[in-house]
Scaffold this active site. Structure first.
Site, PDB file in Angstrom:
ATOM      1  N   GLU A   1       0.868  -1.293  -0.141  1.00  0.00           N
ATOM      2  CA  GLU A   1      -0.001   0.025  -0.029  1.00  0.00           C
ATOM      3  C   GLU A   1       0.902   1.281  -0.162  1.00  0.00           C
ATOM      4  OE1 GLU A   1      -3.369   2.104   2.668  1.00  0.00           O
ATOM      5  OE2 GLU A   1      -3.106  -0.074   2.879  1.00  0.00           O
ATOM      6  N   ARG A   2       0.614   2.103  -0.863  1.00  0.00           N
ATOM      7  CA  ARG A   2       1.430   3.331  -1.222  1.00  0.00           C
ATOM      8  C   ARG A   2       2.776   2.983  -1.295  1.00  0.00           C
ATOM      9  NH1 ARG A   2      -2.985   5.639  -2.645  1.00  0.00           N
ATOM     10  NH2 ARG A   2      -4.479   6.122  -0.686  1.00  0.00           N
TER      11      ARG A   2
ATOM     12  N   TRP B   1     -13.637  12.755   2.771  1.00  0.00           N
ATOM     13  CA  TRP B   1     -12.514  12.618   3.543  1.00  0.00           C
ATOM     14  C   TRP B   1     -11.689  14.018   4.123  1.00  0.00           C
ATOM     15  CZ3 TRP B   1     -10.849   7.862   3.954  1.00  0.00           C
ATOM     16  CH2 TRP B   1     -11.138   6.965   3.011  1.00  0.00           C
TER      17      TRP B   1
ATOM     18  N   GLU C   1     -10.271   5.183   9.426  1.00  0.00           N
ATOM     19  CA  GLU C   1     -10.501   5.027   7.963  1.00  0.00           C
ATOM     20  C   GLU C   1     -11.085   3.434   8.023  1.00  0.00           C
ATOM     21  OE1 GLU C   1      -7.204   7.529   5.542  1.00  0.00           O
ATOM     22  OE2 GLU C   1      -6.619   5.660   6.238  1.00  0.00           O
TER      23      GLU C   1
ATOM     24  N   GLU D   1       7.123  21.495  -4.324  1.00  0.00           N
ATOM     25  CA  GLU D   1       6.142  22.267  -3.715  1.00  0.00           C
ATOM     26  C   GLU D   1       5.586  23.562  -4.755  1.00  0.00           C
ATOM     27  OE1 GLU D   1       5.236  24.891   0.454  1.00  0.00           O
ATOM     28  OE2 GLU D   1       7.301  24.461  -0.216  1.00  0.00           O
TER      29      GLU D   1
ATOM     30  N   ASP E   1      -2.160  14.548   6.547  1.00  0.00           N
ATOM     31  CA  ASP E   1      -1.393  13.395   6.168  1.00  0.00           C
ATOM     32  C   ASP E   1      -0.408  13.465   4.970  1.00  0.00           C
ATOM     33  OD1 ASP E   1      -1.301  10.788   5.535  1.00  0.00           O
ATOM     34  OD2 ASP E   1      -3.232  10.516   4.171  1.00  0.00           O
TER      35      ASP E   1
ATOM     36  N   GLU F   1       4.065   9.442  -0.924  1.00  0.00           N
ATOM     37  CA  GLU F   1       2.800   9.363  -1.298  1.00  0.00           C
ATOM     38  C   GLU F   1       2.302  10.496  -2.022  1.00  0.00           C
ATOM     39  OE1 GLU F   1      -1.573   8.370   0.843  1.00  0.00           O
ATOM     40  OE2 GLU F   1       0.204   7.871   1.697  1.00  0.00           O
TER      41      GLU F   1
ATOM     42  N   ARG G   1     -10.952  17.913   9.831  1.00  0.00           N
ATOM     43  CA  ARG G   1     -10.009  16.838  10.021  1.00  0.00           C
ATOM     44  C   ARG G   1      -8.808  17.209  10.744  1.00  0.00           C
ATOM     45  NH1 ARG G   1      -8.330  12.907   4.897  1.00  0.00           N
ATOM     46  NH2 ARG G   1      -6.330  12.182   5.848  1.00  0.00           N
TER      47      ARG G   1
ATOM     48  N   ARG H   1      -1.320   4.428  16.706  1.00  0.00           N
ATOM     49  CA  ARG H   1      -1.284   5.328  15.803  1.00  0.00           C
ATOM     50  C   ARG H   1      -2.458   6.465  16.162  1.00  0.00           C
ATOM     51  NH1 ARG H   1      -1.917   4.819  10.309  1.00  0.00           N
ATOM     52  NH2 ARG H   1      -0.278   5.919   9.745  1.00  0.00           N
TER      53      ARG H   1
END
Length: 686
Positions: free
Chosen positions: A166-167, A548, A293, A518, A372, A400, A343, A326
């Site tokens: 994953e990722r 999200w 999640e 960036e 994130d 990611e 969030r 976490r």
């Protein structure tokens, strides 16, 4: 092999010139004090030092218990022999993983002592000596004493048993394939070498999103295979951790509940812990993602995170095991129409009230930012805010949201910025790096972890230059006072050789790469304008109307998220006053975070004198121009680096240029159409 990147920074290229003769005079003989068993990690240290010397000098040193030459290297644990003890001096300041490297000159002989407080420390000393030799440093006047700043220095793998990652952007898992554990893979040993060489001492080998097959990793079905991997890592001083499924009692345990206060549930986890430690006596502990999640957790039963973590901590406590819990917990079914839910607030709101309720072998694992792993976001206000609860920082080496190892983005400067951030939780000087070291609050356990960027690609990290993030992470969390330039320079010389032009181009490109990325992606801290789920390439409104909670709120008047106390979500108040006042103030807020904390008109003037919309235009054009510049600089290295690596990096840079141009044109067009304000320089915007 080295040309394809597999050896990474452990290439140990043959030394030439004056250095060859100098190093050879010291490295023909290795002395190990008599009576000390050479096994386990100490045996590894001997093997690694011998291997590196043989590769660089052409011959391996002889290994003796007593010196027979006038120059030699002494390897061993402090207190383990007269040669070591005579050279050591006062080593009270060294931690259990600390070591000395010292050159001793006597009347009729001279020798280099590489000695540590433990076998593991000796291994680190051996790798340090090899690093000096790789970089061409003089070793005839060494007087070094080093201890790692952080006690827990970890890597988290998001690998699944089907072999997917994953990722993951570097091929498939090195640990699993087709729901089998690759316990006999030599690649795992090579990976352990790489990690030990930069001081990593803990590795979690499976995804925090634990699915059914991975749930069996803590059972007798798979523990024999896991134990073989743990044994390999153990030879390199690395403890193995496993991510566990919070609902394991239901998934594979035959119970109908995962309530942490249910006696049956507690008993089941105690039995599982005992089973794990029977197979892996030095097992590190459990990594847990719960109530996040759509993962199961204690909320289902009306319990809180302290209840859930403590239940697992109780099971591991008799064996010295840790629970890494976490804090990435938030509402992932948010209504985009509701601007009151933020969030960014979630981790602090969930965990701050629980301070003091967690057992002593629980560590809260906190992402570096409140969202994130974005290219730019503030430091999480939760870090250091809980005085009575162990905490550790979580970074993401896997790119990611920062180019996915297709685009170059050297993350060490970003991580240093985070570590140097002053939280003021105990007044000035309460920096993140001091909190993670346990120096601000008296944490029993603390440290730093990060999500891995490796896979089974031949060069480990997909992009050859992405290896710099893996190396840099290890070096930075050993010593956060190292500069980004020092770390990049070390990596470049060890990985690409000692050519000065190659080193200079690589280092300067790496140091600029974060700002380049960036520039052509996320403006002024707003973030998230990425293709949903895939997270590579621009999609400005991809997450704007989603569940999200990752919004930019751009309309025809302005852009940004109001997180102020007076008119917004109040997120800014989660920081100590010295920081909250800065973030809450439109005038004082740093430009690079402006849109994270404030919703402003496109005509708002930044401290640079530019308007917000002109800044967006200018940076996106500049980002593309700098990629073009570095493509040209890389072409200068043809013939100076290996053909395969040269072509690989050149091809990746061309892909990065395509990506940068897509970001530039889509972002600039979007905001030109939203705002109706033309570019002051009349460049092409569609």
């Amino acid at each position: 092999m080295g040309d394809h990147g597999y050896a990474a920074w452990l290439r140990y290229e043959q030394v030439t010139g004056d250095s060859m003769a100098s190093y050879a005079s010291w490295a023909n003989e290795m002395v190990l004090p008599a009576g000390v068993p050479v096994d386990g990690v100490l045996k590894t240290a001997v093997q690694e030092l011998s291997r590196g010397i043989r590769s660089m000098l052409g011959t391996a040193p002889t290994v003796e218990h007593e010196p027979s030459r006038q120059r030699f290297i002494v390897l061993g644990v402090l207190g383990g022999g007269s040669l070591i003890d005579a050279a050591a001096g006062d080593t009270a300041a060294l931690s259990s993983e600390g070591y000395i490297l010292k050159t001793v000159h006597e009347r009729d002989r001279a020798y280099i002592v590489a000695a540590g407080k433990s076998d593991k420390a000796v291994l680190y000393a051996a790798f340090h000596l090899l690093r000096l030799m790789q970089s061409g440093s003089a070793i005839d006047q060494l007087h070094l004493m080093e201890s790692p700043t952080y006690s827990l220095r970890m890597i988290n793998h998001w690998d699944n048993m089907d072999g997917s990652v994953e990722r993951g952007y570097s091929g498939r898992s090195i640990f699993y394939e087709n729901n089998n554990v690759l316990s006999d893979s030599e690649r795992i040993r090579d990976y352990a070498r790489l990690m030990a060489s930069v001081g990593i001492n803990g590795i979690a080998i499976n995804n925090v999103n634990v699915h059914r097959e991975e749930t069996y990793l803590i059972t007798e079905k798979l523990l024999p295979d896991v134990a073989r991997i743990a044994e390999v890592f153990g030879e390199y001083g690395i403890k193995l951790f496993l991510s566990v499924n919070y609902a394991g009692t239901i998934e594979i345990g035959g119970l109908d509940t995962a309530d942490p206060l249910d006696p049956q549930v507690r008993t089941w986890w105690k039995e599982k812990a005992a089973e794990v430690y029977r197979y892996i006596p030095d097992f590190g502990g459990f990594l847990v993602k719960a109530d996040s999640e759509n993962r199961p957790g204690p909320f289902t039963y009306g319990r809180d995170h302290a209840d859930g973590a403590n239940m697992l901590a109780e099971a591991l406590e008799p064996y010295g095991g840790l629970v890494l819990w976490r804090c990435f917990v938030y509402n992932c079914h948010q209504d985009w129409r509701d601007r009151s839910t933020d969030r960014a607030r979630a981790a602090y709101d969930h965990f701050k009230p629980l301070d003091g309720r967690f057992k002593d072998n629980v560590i809260l694992q906190i992402k570096n930012g409140p969202m994130d792993f974005q290219v730019r976001e503030p430091v999480s206000p939760l870090f250091g805010a809980m005085e009575h609860t162990n905490q550790m920082m979580e970074f993401q080496i896997a790119q990611e949201y920062t180019g996915q190892q297709k685009d170059v983005c050297f993350l060490v400067p970003q991580w240093k910025e985070v570590l140097n951030f002053d939280t003021y939780v105990k007044g000035s000087g309460s920096t993140v790096k001091e909190i993670a070291a346990g120096h601000v609050h008296a944490y029993t356990h603390s440290g730093i972890t990060a999500v891995s960027n490796i896979g089974n690609d031949e060069n480990w990290t997909g992009h050859h230059l992405a290896q710099a993030n893996l190396y840099g992470y290890g070096r930075l969390i050993w010593n956060p006072e190292l500069s980004s330039e020092e770390i990049a320079g070390e990596w470049a010389v060890q990985t690409f050789g000692g050519n000065e032009k190659v080193r200079d181009i690589l280092v300067n490109f790496l140091l600029e790469s974060w700002s380049i990325y960036e520039n052509y992606t996320a403006p002024l801290g707003v973030g998230w304008m990425v293709t949903p789920h895939y997270h590579y390439g621009p999609d400005i409104d991809g997450y704007e109307y989603s569940k999200w909670g990752t919004y930019h709120f751009a309309d025809h008047k302005g852009i940004g998220v109001d997180r102020t106390v007076a008119t917004g979500t109040g997120y800014s108040s989660q920081y100590m006053q010295a920081n909250s006042q800065v973030y809450d103030s439109l005038e004082a807020c740093p430009d690079e975070l402006l849109l994270f904390f404030h919703h402003v008109p496109y005509t708002h003037e930044l401290k640079s004198g530019k308007t917000v919309v002109q800044h967006i235009y200018d940076t996106h054009f500049a980002g593309v121009e700098r990629v073009e510049y570095w493509i040209g600089r890389w072409q200068e290295l043809e013939g100076l680096v290996g053909v395969d690596r040269f072509r690989h990096v050149a091809a990746r840079l061309n892909k990065q240029l395509d990506n940068a141009m897509a970001w530039r044109d889509i972002v600039n067009t979007y905001f030109f159409r939203k705002s109706g304000i033309p570019d002051a320089h009349n460049r092409v915007i569609y």
